[in-house]
Design a protein around this motif. Structure first.
Motif, short mmCIF file in Angstrom:
data_model
loop_
_atom_site.label_atom_id
_atom_site.label_comp_id
_atom_site.label_asym_id
_atom_site.label_seq_id
_atom_site.Cartn_x
_atom_site.Cartn_y
_atom_site.Cartn_z
N ALA A 83 -0.59 92.90 -11.13
CA ALA A 83 -1.42 94.04 -10.76
C ALA A 83 -2.87 93.83 -11.18
CB ALA A 83 -0.86 95.32 -11.39
N LEU A 84 -3.10 93.27 -12.37
CA LEU A 84 -4.46 93.02 -12.85
C LEU A 84 -5.19 91.99 -11.99
CD1 LEU A 84 -3.92 93.07 -16.71
CD2 LEU A 84 -5.25 94.72 -15.35
N LYS A 85 -4.40 91.14 -11.30
CA LYS A 85 -5.01 90.14 -10.42
C LYS A 85 -5.29 90.72 -9.04
CE LYS A 85 -3.04 86.05 -12.65
NZ LYS A 85 -2.13 84.89 -12.50
N LEU A 93 15.02 91.30 -19.46
CA LEU A 93 14.38 91.92 -20.61
C LEU A 93 13.21 92.78 -20.14
CD1 LEU A 93 14.34 88.88 -23.07
CD2 LEU A 93 15.61 91.01 -23.39
N SER A 94 13.14 94.00 -20.63
CA SER A 94 12.08 94.92 -20.20
C SER A 94 10.69 94.37 -20.51
CB SER A 94 12.25 96.28 -20.87
OG SER A 94 13.44 96.91 -20.44
N ILE A 95 10.50 93.77 -21.69
CA ILE A 95 9.19 93.27 -22.09
C ILE A 95 8.70 92.17 -21.17
CG2 ILE A 95 10.20 91.68 -23.79
CD1 ILE A 95 7.71 92.21 -25.53
N GLU A 96 9.61 91.25 -20.77
CA GLU A 96 9.21 90.14 -19.91
C GLU A 96 8.91 90.64 -18.50
OE1 GLU A 96 12.15 87.10 -19.99
OE2 GLU A 96 11.81 86.60 -22.11
N ALA A 97 9.78 91.51 -17.97
CA ALA A 97 9.57 92.02 -16.62
C ALA A 97 8.28 92.83 -16.54
CB ALA A 97 10.77 92.88 -16.20
N ALA A 98 7.99 93.65 -17.57
CA ALA A 98 6.77 94.48 -17.57
C ALA A 98 5.52 93.61 -17.60
CB ALA A 98 6.80 95.43 -18.76
N ARG A 99 5.52 92.59 -18.41
CA ARG A 99 4.34 91.72 -18.51
C ARG A 99 4.06 91.02 -17.19
NH1 ARG A 99 5.54 89.16 -24.54
NH2 ARG A 99 4.32 90.72 -25.71
N GLN A 100 5.12 90.57 -16.50
CA GLN A 100 4.93 89.88 -15.23
C GLN A 100 4.29 90.82 -14.19
OE1 GLN A 100 8.76 88.34 -14.08
NE2 GLN A 100 8.83 86.84 -15.76
N LYS A 101 4.76 92.05 -14.14
CA LYS A 101 4.24 92.99 -13.15
C LYS A 101 2.81 93.42 -13.50
CE LYS A 101 8.83 94.62 -11.81
NZ LYS A 101 8.79 93.96 -10.49
N TRP A 146 -12.83 97.33 -15.43
CA TRP A 146 -11.53 97.35 -14.75
C TRP A 146 -10.42 97.71 -15.76
CZ3 TRP A 146 -11.34 97.60 -9.75
CH2 TRP A 146 -12.33 97.01 -8.99
N TYR A 147 -9.58 98.64 -15.28
CA TYR A 147 -8.42 99.06 -16.06
C TYR A 147 -7.17 99.00 -15.16
CZ TYR A 147 -11.80 100.92 -19.41
OH TYR A 147 -12.83 101.06 -20.31
N LEU A 148 -6.03 99.21 -15.78
CA LEU A 148 -4.76 99.26 -15.03
C LEU A 148 -4.25 100.69 -15.04
CD1 LEU A 148 -2.75 97.37 -13.52
CD2 LEU A 148 -1.38 97.36 -15.61
#
Length: 690
Positions: free
Chosen positions: A134-136, A122-130, A169-171
């Motif tokens: 990155a934010l970490k 699912l695009s939504i799940e994969a995007a949130r994980q990445k 901090w931003y992404l």
């Protein structure tokens, strides 16, 4: 006036020196700790202030540079706060097909993505994980399928990393459109897949090796051909895999160096049985930018078998023609020997010694006649007395005789198909076929064994004729004659149907048994095959076409014996190109009171018939003659005299006579060698109808 002391302190912050701080302090104050501490703090504050000024300047420059890059970048750049877009550069609008930033700002990445990515996630799940990673602080780079505002999908390479803007901090997401690259890769993958599909599904072995014969690639058929896995094959050199010696190896190299290609038929020795015949074609090609050798290997084992069968059939046909010609000439000689024996016997009836010798001569001629009959059977030039026959019935009638023939040490087994269909055959010849095979099996089992006779019905499909190439598609009665005897070598198998070939001791076999079997089977448009291995027995398989109701039942009918009249009156036109035979027949006919007119060939016979047609009561003519054969003579005679009576003679029969149109209903044929009695009875029957 008070004294002053020069006080100096470095201005620095965070290990960076900005300069020196100097001051003239009254001597009275130098020793005061508070004054000294104040002086140090002033220096430190100056350093910190200068650092902040420099940092702010750097930030402003960085932000200016970032803005320049942000606005002028060729890739789409998003700035995200949490999981929403808060800004984007102009290229983003172009790539995603948007008119203004408001089409993007405030939305989430998955709103510009299909529901599922190519891997099924699912695009939504994969995007949130990445985003979370990155934010970490762990940058993320990956391929992604985005969709434009109008829903059109495109391939993208995405990089996520954390950036600080205005002390927060931003992404940052950099999206590069890689559709062209991915489409090119897909085409390459499709081409590779297509190549692999062809490479592995082609029904030839394909081997790619370098000029030193090191194998680099093989297809699946090569694994089947060599009965080895790819990982095992590539351990061999090309020449080792094929089992080449130094001569073949050098010949291959010379051919490739000189002409760039190579061809060879080779007998491949493998762990499998039997050995395989292969066809090798090699050519230098450009493979992945380097010169390699492409070798295509075709399994031609079946083709070689068919070629061998074809050449064997041609050889047998040639031998058959030779045998038929010899038999024809020999029949003429036997006719003379037998005829003069019959003429002399009555004259020397009172002389026992001469009579005995004449009888021996006649007996030898009769034995010679049987030999020529066997040759005619082999050459498929023998007249059969055909009838509708059930092979099971023939075998059951022969069973008792076979038990005596085989002896106590050999067990006879029969497995007969109860629904076996009929065939059209000469019963006597069919019995001879089975008997000859039984005798052959008995001789192969001197210490005993099992002889098994099996019948069945087999429908030969068009595809089956690859192995049974001489048979036309249709329904056949199949007879298998199997023994558990000594078997035979491949060399013997190639010769067993040739006349006079035998493996038996001198005097114990004529070499005509199996050739007779072969001739009979072939005469009925059937075929015979042999499967044999040393010490494992032999199986002969015979195919005979099932009888169809519209086939001719018989070509020859047997006539009843008649008595010879004391004297026969009339004139006979004798047409025979062999002068010795002609002289004998002329003498014999005259001895029974008939008048004779002799012709040495068909043209001469026609000339004499035209001249003496009113006197001639019967035409007795040979069939095969030069210039004008017997059939052509007959056709010319009945034009002159439609009710003319004709008897044909020939040492040839069946296929040759069919060719000359002699075996038609109503035409009379006298088969050489004939006895004097047979000749006179035939003439008498035609002249008087009795």
């Amino acid at each position: 006036m008070p004294d002053y002391h020069e006080f100096t302190k470095r201005i620095q912050f965070s290990n960076k020196i900005y300069g020196l701080f100097s001051a003239s302090i009254p001597v009275t104050l130098v020793k005061d700790p508070l004054e000294q501490e104040l002086f140090v703090r002033i220096a430190e504050d100056l350093g910190q202030a200068l650092y902040k000024l420099e940092t702010e300047k750097q930030k402003k420059e960085a932000q200016r540079q970032f803005k320049v890059l942000f606005e002028s970048a060729h890739d789409a750049i998003f700035i995200m706060d949490e999981q929403k877009f808060i800004d984007c550069n102009p290229v983003t609008l172009k790539i995603f097909g948007c008119q203004k930033k408001e089409d993007i700002v405030g939305k989430s990445p998955w709103q510009f993505s299909p529901e599922l990515q190519p891997d099924g996630t699912l695009s939504i799940e994969a995007a949130r994980q990445k985003i979370e990673k990155a934010l970490k602080g762990t940058p993320q780079t990956f391929y992604w399928v985005h969709c434009k505002k109008d829903g059109q999908l495109f391939d993208a390479e995405v990089t996520l990393n954390r950036v600080e803007l205005n002390n927060q901090w931003y992404l940052q997401a950099i999206v590069r459109d890689v559709s062209e690259r991915m489409n090119a890769l897909r085409k390459i993958e499709a081409s590779e897949k297509k190549f692999r599909s062809i490479f592995n599904n082609v029904t030839d072995a394909i081997i790619i090796h370098d000029l030193r014969m090191n194998i680099e690639e093989v297809n699946e058929f090569a694994e089947d051909l060599f009965a080895k896995q790819r990982s095992e094959i590539i351990k061999y050199s090309f020449d080792q895999l094929l089992g080449w010696d130094e001569i073949k190896r050098n010949k291959f190299r010379q051919s490739m160096n000189r002409a760039g290609h190579f061809f060879l038929e080779w007998q491949l020795k493998t762990d499998q049985e039997p050995e395989k015949f292969i066809e090798i074609k090699s050519k230098i090609i450009d493979y992945e930018g380097k010169q390699k050798i492409l070798t295509i290997i075709r399994d031609i084992t079946e083709r070689k078998k068919l070629e061998e069968q074809f050449f064997q059939a041609q050889k047998m046909e040639s031998i058959g023609k030779l045998a038929g010609g010899v038999a024809h000439d020999f029949n003429n000689i036997l006719t003379v020997i037998r005829g003069y024996s019959d003429l002399l016997l009555p004259k020397f009836a009172e002389d026992a010694k001469i009579t005995k010798k004449l009888e021996q001569i006649k007996l030898a001629a009769e034995r010679g006649s049987k030999l020529t009959n066997q040759l005619l059977v082999f050459s498929r030039k023998h007249v059969f007395k055909n009838e509708i026959i059930n092979l099971n019935q023939v075998l059951l009638e022969l069973k008792e005789m076979f038990v005596r023939l085989l002896g106590e040490d050999i067990r006879l087994e029969m497995e007969l198909d109860p629904n076996l269909k009929n065939i059209m055959a000469d019963r006597t010849q069919l019995e001879q076929v089975v008997t000859n095979l039984a005798i052959n099996a008995r001789d192969a089992m001197p210490e005993g064994g099992v002889l098994k006779l099996t019948t069945s019905v087999k429908f030969v499909e068009p595809k089956d004729t690859e192995g049974l190439f001489s048979l036309i598609p249709g329904e056949y009665v199949q007879l298998k004659v199997s023994d558990t005897g000594c078997g035979m070598t491949e060399e013997v198998k190639k010769c067993i149907f040739e006349p006079f070939f035998t493996t038996k001791e001198r005097g114990k076999g004529t070499g005509l048994g199996l050739s007779t079997v072969y001739g009979v089977v072939k005469q009925y448009n059937g075929d015979i095959f042999v499967d044999s291995k040393l010490d494992k027995g032999t199986t002969f398989t015979i195919y005979l076409p099932v009888y169809e109701t519209d086939q001719i039942d018989s070509k020859v009918t047997k006539r009843q014996e008649k008595e010879i009249l004391q004297k026969i009156e009339g004139t006979v036109l004798l047409v025979e190109d062999d002068s010795i035979v002609r002289k004998l027949i002329s003498t014999l006919i005259k001895s029974h009171g008939l008048k004779i007119i002799e012709a040495e060939n068909g043209l001469h016979g026609l000339e004499l018939f035209k001249k003496y047609k009113e006197k001639i009561n019967l035409v007795l003519t040979d069939v095969v003659m030069p210039e004008m054969n017997g059939r052509q003579l007959y056709e010319e005679i009945i034009k002159i005299k439609p009710d003319a009576k004709v008897i044909f003679m020939s040492g040839y029969t069946d296929s040759v006579l069919d060719k000359h149109g002699i075996l038609e209903k109503g035409l009379r044929l006298l088969q050489k060698p004939f006895s004097n009695e047979q000749l006179i009875l035939e003439i008498q029957s035609v002249l008087y109808g009795s």
